[in-house]
Scaffold this active site. Structure first.
Site, PDB file in Angstrom:
ATOM      1  N   VAL A 118     -30.097  79.795 -91.136  1.00 17.68           N
ATOM      2  CA  VAL A 118     -28.873  79.984 -91.913  1.00 17.68           C
ATOM      3  C   VAL A 118     -28.570  81.474 -92.009  1.00 17.68           C
ATOM      4  O   VAL A 118     -29.454  82.272 -92.333  1.00 17.68           O
ATOM      5  CB  VAL A 118     -29.041  79.400 -93.337  1.00 17.68           C
ATOM      6  N   CYS A 119     -27.311  81.851 -91.745  1.00 17.10           N
ATOM      7  CA  CYS A 119     -26.856  83.221 -91.968  1.00 17.10           C
ATOM      8  C   CYS A 119     -25.586  83.146 -92.816  1.00 17.10           C
ATOM      9  O   CYS A 119     -25.396  82.184 -93.551  1.00 17.10           O
ATOM     10  CB  CYS A 119     -26.634  83.958 -90.651  1.00 17.10           C
ATOM     11  N   TYR A 120     -24.731  84.139 -92.743  1.00 17.97           N
ATOM     12  CA  TYR A 120     -23.506  84.130 -93.550  1.00 17.97           C
ATOM     13  C   TYR A 120     -22.480  83.125 -93.032  1.00 17.97           C
ATOM     14  O   TYR A 120     -21.962  82.307 -93.777  1.00 17.97           O
ATOM     15  CB  TYR A 120     -22.872  85.527 -93.585  1.00 17.97           C
TER      16      TYR A 120
END
Length: 108
Positions: free
Chosen positions: A64-66
């Site tokens: 998960v990132c932005y």
């Protein structure tokens, strides 16, 4: 070795069914502390060793990132480290928070 894209609906289904998975959040430490998908672990250079040691290679890893862009590079790297089922969350934490705002964990 490569990774696959994962949509929010599939992630929600997996979590509702308590499917074993590892959620790895690669955002900056402050953002991670302020809000994350419950059960996520922060992945950075300092935590990578411990995560590698205690995560089974056949357990699905969801990165998960932005917004779902940086996570693709991290997912490809993790797949190259021998993890068999690696996913990049499409839309990232931003999309997750928009659609699942009541299911966000905060604190260190």
């Amino acid at each position: 070795m490569s990774f696959e894209h994962l949509d929010l609906a599939t992630l929600s289904d997996w979590r509702e069914r308590d499917q074993p998975l590892a959620l790895l959040d690669i955002r900056d430490p402050l953002s991670f502390t302020q809000g994350r998908i419950p059960g996520s672990r922060h992945l950075d250079n300092a935590s990578a060793g411990a995560i590698f040691e205690d995560t089974p290679r056949d357990r699905p890893l969801v990165v998960v990132c932005y917004h779902g862009h940086s996570s693709q590079q991290a997912a490809a790297w993790l797949a190259g480290q021998g993890f068999e089922n690696v996913y990049s969350l499409d839309g990232g934490f931003t999309q997750y928070q928009l659609t699942h705002g009541d299911d966000v964990e905060s604190g260190s």
